[in-house]
Write a protein that holds these residues in place. Structure first.
Motif, PDB file in Angstrom:
ATOM      1  N   ASP A 153      -4.920   2.843  -8.426  1.00 53.74           N
ATOM      2  CA  ASP A 153      -5.618   3.819  -7.592  1.00 53.74           C
ATOM      3  C   ASP A 153      -7.066   3.363  -7.440  1.00 53.74           C
ATOM      4  O   ASP A 153      -7.845   3.392  -8.401  1.00 53.74           O
ATOM      5  CB  ASP A 153      -5.576   5.210  -8.240  1.00 53.74           C
ATOM      6  CG  ASP A 153      -4.212   5.868  -8.116  1.00 53.74           C
ATOM      7  OD1 ASP A 153      -3.451   5.503  -7.201  1.00 53.74           O
ATOM      8  OD2 ASP A 153      -3.897   6.749  -8.937  1.00 53.74           O
ATOM      9  N   LEU A 154      -7.416   2.942  -6.237  1.00 50.55           N
ATOM     10  CA  LEU A 154      -8.730   2.370  -5.952  1.00 50.55           C
ATOM     11  C   LEU A 154      -9.703   3.503  -5.627  1.00 50.55           C
ATOM     12  O   LEU A 154      -9.687   4.059  -4.534  1.00 50.55           O
ATOM     13  CB  LEU A 154      -8.599   1.394  -4.788  1.00 50.55           C
ATOM     14  CG  LEU A 154      -9.727   0.430  -4.483  1.00 50.55           C
ATOM     15  CD1 LEU A 154     -10.125  -0.361  -5.721  1.00 50.55           C
ATOM     16  CD2 LEU A 154      -9.297  -0.513  -3.366  1.00 50.55           C
ATOM     17  N   ILE A 155     -10.538   3.859  -6.592  1.00 50.93           N
ATOM     18  CA  ILE A 155     -11.378   5.048  -6.477  1.00 50.93           C
ATOM     19  C   ILE A 155     -12.643   4.792  -5.673  1.00 50.93           C
ATOM     20  O   ILE A 155     -12.994   5.547  -4.767  1.00 50.93           O
ATOM     21  CB  ILE A 155     -11.754   5.565  -7.878  1.00 50.93           C
ATOM     22  CG1 ILE A 155     -10.497   5.960  -8.654  1.00 50.93           C
ATOM     23  CG2 ILE A 155     -12.711   6.756  -7.787  1.00 50.93           C
ATOM     24  CD1 ILE A 155     -10.750   6.224 -10.128  1.00 50.93           C
ATOM     25  N   ASP A 156     -13.354   3.706  -5.998  1.00 55.50           N
ATOM     26  CA  ASP A 156     -14.638   3.458  -5.347  1.00 55.50           C
ATOM     27  C   ASP A 156     -14.978   1.984  -5.449  1.00 55.50           C
ATOM     28  O   ASP A 156     -14.330   1.233  -6.200  1.00 55.50           O
ATOM     29  CB  ASP A 156     -15.745   4.297  -6.008  1.00 55.50           C
ATOM     30  CG  ASP A 156     -16.870   4.666  -5.046  1.00 55.50           C
ATOM     31  OD1 ASP A 156     -16.951   4.042  -3.966  1.00 55.50           O
ATOM     32  OD2 ASP A 156     -17.654   5.577  -5.364  1.00 55.50           O
ATOM     33  N   TYR A 175      -6.962 -11.124  -5.401  1.00 54.34           N
ATOM     34  CA  TYR A 175      -6.403 -11.378  -4.069  1.00 54.34           C
ATOM     35  C   TYR A 175      -5.747 -10.135  -3.476  1.00 54.34           C
ATOM     36  O   TYR A 175      -5.807  -9.914  -2.267  1.00 54.34           O
ATOM     37  CB  TYR A 175      -5.391 -12.523  -4.146  1.00 54.34           C
ATOM     38  CG  TYR A 175      -6.028 -13.887  -4.307  1.00 54.34           C
ATOM     39  CD1 TYR A 175      -6.795 -14.438  -3.286  1.00 54.34           C
ATOM     40  CD2 TYR A 175      -5.854 -14.621  -5.475  1.00 54.34           C
ATOM     41  CE1 TYR A 175      -7.374 -15.695  -3.432  1.00 54.34           C
ATOM     42  CE2 TYR A 175      -6.435 -15.872  -5.624  1.00 54.34           C
ATOM     43  CZ  TYR A 175      -7.192 -16.406  -4.607  1.00 54.34           C
ATOM     44  OH  TYR A 175      -7.773 -17.635  -4.751  1.00 54.34           O
ATOM     45  N   ALA A 176      -5.126  -9.317  -4.320  1.00 49.62           N
ATOM     46  CA  ALA A 176      -4.396  -8.154  -3.807  1.00 49.62           C
ATOM     47  C   ALA A 176      -5.321  -7.048  -3.310  1.00 49.62           C
ATOM     48  O   ALA A 176      -5.001  -6.348  -2.344  1.00 49.62           O
ATOM     49  CB  ALA A 176      -3.461  -7.608  -4.884  1.00 49.62           C
ATOM     50  N   LEU A 177      -6.459  -6.865  -3.967  1.00 43.50           N
ATOM     51  CA  LEU A 177      -7.314  -5.724  -3.655  1.00 43.50           C
ATOM     52  C   LEU A 177      -8.412  -6.024  -2.644  1.00 43.50           C
ATOM     53  O   LEU A 177      -8.951  -5.103  -2.022  1.00 43.50           O
ATOM     54  CB  LEU A 177      -7.945  -5.178  -4.939  1.00 43.50           C
ATOM     55  CG  LEU A 177      -6.961  -4.649  -5.976  1.00 43.50           C
ATOM     56  CD1 LEU A 177      -7.706  -4.080  -7.171  1.00 43.50           C
ATOM     57  CD2 LEU A 177      -6.041  -3.585  -5.383  1.00 43.50           C
ATOM     58  N   THR A 178      -8.750  -7.287  -2.468  1.00 45.38           N
ATOM     59  CA  THR A 178      -9.756  -7.631  -1.470  1.00 45.38           C
ATOM     60  C   THR A 178      -9.248  -7.233  -0.078  1.00 45.38           C
ATOM     61  O   THR A 178      -8.135  -7.576   0.315  1.00 45.38           O
ATOM     62  CB  THR A 178     -10.060  -9.140  -1.504  1.00 45.38           C
ATOM     63  OG1 THR A 178     -10.621  -9.464  -2.779  1.00 45.38           O
ATOM     64  CG2 THR A 178     -11.037  -9.527  -0.408  1.00 45.38           C
ATOM     65  N   GLY A 179     -10.051  -6.472   0.644  1.00 48.47           N
ATOM     66  CA  GLY A 179      -9.670  -6.010   1.981  1.00 48.47           C
ATOM     67  C   GLY A 179      -9.029  -4.640   2.004  1.00 48.47           C
ATOM     68  O   GLY A 179      -8.814  -4.079   3.086  1.00 48.47           O
ATOM     69  N   LYS A 180      -8.730  -4.066   0.826  1.00 50.50           N
ATOM     70  CA  LYS A 180      -8.154  -2.726   0.775  1.00 50.50           C
ATOM     71  C   LYS A 180      -9.264  -1.684   0.846  1.00 50.50           C
ATOM     72  O   LYS A 180     -10.423  -1.948   0.534  1.00 50.50           O
ATOM     73  CB  LYS A 180      -7.336  -2.537  -0.509  1.00 50.50           C
ATOM     74  CG  LYS A 180      -6.199  -3.531  -0.680  1.00 50.50           C
ATOM     75  CD  LYS A 180      -5.200  -3.462   0.456  1.00 50.50           C
ATOM     76  CE  LYS A 180      -4.027  -4.400   0.206  1.00 50.50           C
ATOM     77  NZ  LYS A 180      -3.100  -4.451   1.360  1.00 50.50           N
ATOM     78  N   LYS A 181      -8.909  -0.459   1.227  1.00 44.70           N
ATOM     79  CA  LYS A 181      -9.877   0.620   1.344  1.00 44.70           C
ATOM     80  C   LYS A 181      -9.851   1.513   0.103  1.00 44.70           C
ATOM     81  O   LYS A 181      -8.784   1.745  -0.474  1.00 44.70           O
ATOM     82  CB  LYS A 181      -9.597   1.462   2.597  1.00 44.70           C
ATOM     83  CG  LYS A 181      -9.890   0.752   3.914  1.00 44.70           C
ATOM     84  CD  LYS A 181      -9.662   1.678   5.088  1.00 44.70           C
ATOM     85  CE  LYS A 181      -9.973   0.991   6.411  1.00 44.70           C
ATOM     86  NZ  LYS A 181     -11.422   0.688   6.536  1.00 44.70           N
ATOM     87  N   THR A 205       0.852  -1.180   0.000  1.00 45.66           N
ATOM     88  CA  THR A 205       0.000   0.000   0.000  1.00 45.66           C
ATOM     89  C   THR A 205       0.891   1.235   0.000  1.00 45.66           C
ATOM     90  O   THR A 205       1.589   1.496   0.983  1.00 45.66           O
ATOM     91  CB  THR A 205      -0.946   0.011   1.215  1.00 45.66           C
ATOM     92  OG1 THR A 205      -1.786  -1.151   1.178  1.00 45.66           O
ATOM     93  CG2 THR A 205      -1.811   1.261   1.222  1.00 45.66           C
ATOM     94  N   LEU A 206       0.877   1.982  -1.095  1.00 45.25           N
ATOM     95  CA  LEU A 206       1.691   3.189  -1.206  1.00 45.25           C
ATOM     96  C   LEU A 206       1.003   4.382  -0.555  1.00 45.25           C
ATOM     97  O   LEU A 206       1.659   5.248   0.038  1.00 45.25           O
ATOM     98  CB  LEU A 206       1.980   3.499  -2.671  1.00 45.25           C
ATOM     99  CG  LEU A 206       2.701   2.396  -3.470  1.00 45.25           C
ATOM    100  CD1 LEU A 206       2.891   2.850  -4.922  1.00 45.25           C
ATOM    101  CD2 LEU A 206       4.036   2.044  -2.838  1.00 45.25           C
ATOM    102  N   ILE A 207      -0.307   4.455  -0.699  1.00 46.88           N
ATOM    103  CA  ILE A 207      -1.114   5.506  -0.064  1.00 46.88           C
ATOM    104  C   ILE A 207      -2.309   4.819   0.572  1.00 46.88           C
ATOM    105  O   ILE A 207      -3.055   4.100  -0.102  1.00 46.88           O
ATOM    106  CB  ILE A 207      -1.600   6.553  -1.092  1.00 46.88           C
ATOM    107  CG1 ILE A 207      -0.418   7.257  -1.755  1.00 46.88           C
ATOM    108  CG2 ILE A 207      -2.521   7.576  -0.429  1.00 46.88           C
ATOM    109  CD1 ILE A 207      -0.813   8.159  -2.909  1.00 46.88           C
ATOM    110  N   ALA A 208      -2.490   5.004   1.864  1.00 49.36           N
ATOM    111  CA  ALA A 208      -3.588   4.355   2.578  1.00 49.36           C
ATOM    112  C   ALA A 208      -4.847   5.218   2.491  1.00 49.36           C
ATOM    113  O   ALA A 208      -4.844   6.382   2.903  1.00 49.36           O
ATOM    114  CB  ALA A 208      -3.216   4.115   4.036  1.00 49.36           C
ATOM    115  N   GLY A 209      -5.910   4.672   1.934  1.00 48.02           N
ATOM    116  CA  GLY A 209      -7.178   5.378   1.850  1.00 48.02           C
ATOM    117  C   GLY A 209      -7.999   5.201   3.113  1.00 48.02           C
ATOM    118  O   GLY A 209      -7.669   4.401   3.993  1.00 48.02           O
ATOM    119  N   SER A 210      -9.092   5.937   3.195  1.00 48.61           N
ATOM    120  CA  SER A 210      -9.952   5.883   4.385  1.00 48.61           C
ATOM    121  C   SER A 210     -11.398   5.576   4.017  1.00 48.61           C
ATOM    122  O   SER A 210     -12.308   5.797   4.815  1.00 48.61           O
ATOM    123  CB  SER A 210      -9.891   7.219   5.131  1.00 48.61           C
ATOM    124  OG  SER A 210     -10.275   8.298   4.287  1.00 48.61           O
TER     125      SER A 210
END
Length: 339
Positions: free
Chosen positions: A179-182, A137-143, A82-87
């Protein structure tokens, strides 16, 4: 024709109902040349934190990144950082995500695909068989709001066959910055502001639609005794603040369709555990009025579209259903996202 992302393993056609969170089935068909899904009996990958190449420019969320070429041997495992942690919301498997991304080959640094230049984020489902497993697998659980970098070995990418269209060999490890937008699931709904419906003098009153934003079915009330409008009618119920929909886009939606004359429901996704994708160009060939009624509306909106017979099914309705010859169709559509 707009180029589709190489990440997709399934393509929507017209109005496609797709599984949402909590439902692992999908009605969409597989496209040739797409990555093969892993067998369900295969254990998940081990996730490690490196090695990963450095992002040397475009380091902010939403900026097109420049990524260094990989050095040394990449991991045989799935590397995730995770390079930038989202909220924002935590993404679950089988949900839909909207993301910008850049993909390149570890050994050469060759960028084989990116969404930043197209200025249209990718919209896809994190489900087995619809996307390469490394992403799933990589994106599941990310914000949402996070920037993630991953290195995907062949086993969790395109396998031994590679992806010749992109110059990817079966031995290539792939590096992605995402970049996980939504994210969206079957409980998502439009979040726009309610719009008061004003009836012009001499025109028929339109159906009323609830303005709830809890993902549950909004009630539609149709005066079956009243004559429906003769022309296509498209109005906001909830007006969002997103970009206006273009005629060549595919929309991720909640929707329902009611027959004006009977008040009976033809189709719906609300409460079904599913979402739908509407490819507007293909919808022009089936229910032209729906495609026209959604074009130009803002993402994030709930739209009421009343489709007269000549722009709907006309004298050729689906067999055995509630839609009859010359039926007027009443659609309510929550436009969640557009691609």
């Amino acid at each position: 024709m707009r180029r589709r992302s190489l990440l997709l393993a399934a393509l929507p056609a017209g109005l496609v109902t797709l599984a949402g969170c909590g439902d692992d089935k999908s009605d969409s068909g597989k496209a040739s040349g797409s990555p093969s899904p892993s067998a369900s009996s295969v254990p998940p990958p081990k996730i490690v934190d490196g090695p990963l190449p450095a992002v040397t420019d475009g380091t902010k969320f939403g900026e097109k990144p420049t990524v260094a070429k990989g050095t040394g041997e990449p991991s045989k495992n799935l590397a995730v950082k995770t390079l930038i942690a989202g909220s924002g919301r935590t993404v679950a498997e089988n949900e839909f995500i909207q993301a910008n991304y850049l993909g390149q080959i570890w050994d050469t640094g060759h960028v084989f695909d990116n969404s930043y230049d197209r200025k249209r984020p990718l919209l896809l489902q994190l489900a087995q068989g619809t996307i390469i497993d490394g992403w799933r697998y990589a994106l599941t659980g990310k914000k949402t709001g996070s920037r993630i970098e991953i290195a995907v070995p062949p086993k969790w990418g395109y396998g031994e066959s590679g992806e010749p269209r992109a110059g990817i060999k079966g031995t290539d490890t792939l590096v992605f910055v995402i970049d996980l937008i939504d994210s969206f699931n079957s409980k998502s709904s439009a979040k726009g502001k309610p719009v008061e419906q004003k009836v012009a003098q001499g025109r028929p009153a339109l159906p009323t639609v609830d303005t709830n934003t809890d993902g549950k079915l909004p009630k539609v009330t149709v005066d079956k005794k009243a004559a429906p409008p003769r022309k296509l009618t498209s109005v906001y119920v909830l007006e969002g603040d997103g970009e206006e929909v273009k005629a060549d886009q595919t929309l991720l939606c909640q929707f329902q369709c009611v027959v004006w004359e009977s008040g009976k429901t033809y189709r719906q996704t609300y409460g079904s555990g599913r979402l739908s994708e509407i490819a507007l160009q293909q919808m022009q060939q089936t229910v032209k009025g729906l495609a026209q009624g959604l074009t130009g509306k803002k993402v994030g909106s709930r739209v009421l579209v009343v489709v007269p017979p000549e722009l709907g099914y006309g004298d050729n309705p689906p067999s055995g259903g509630v839609v009859k010859k010359d039926s007027t169709l009443v659609f309510t559509v929550d436009i969640l996202a557009a691609m």
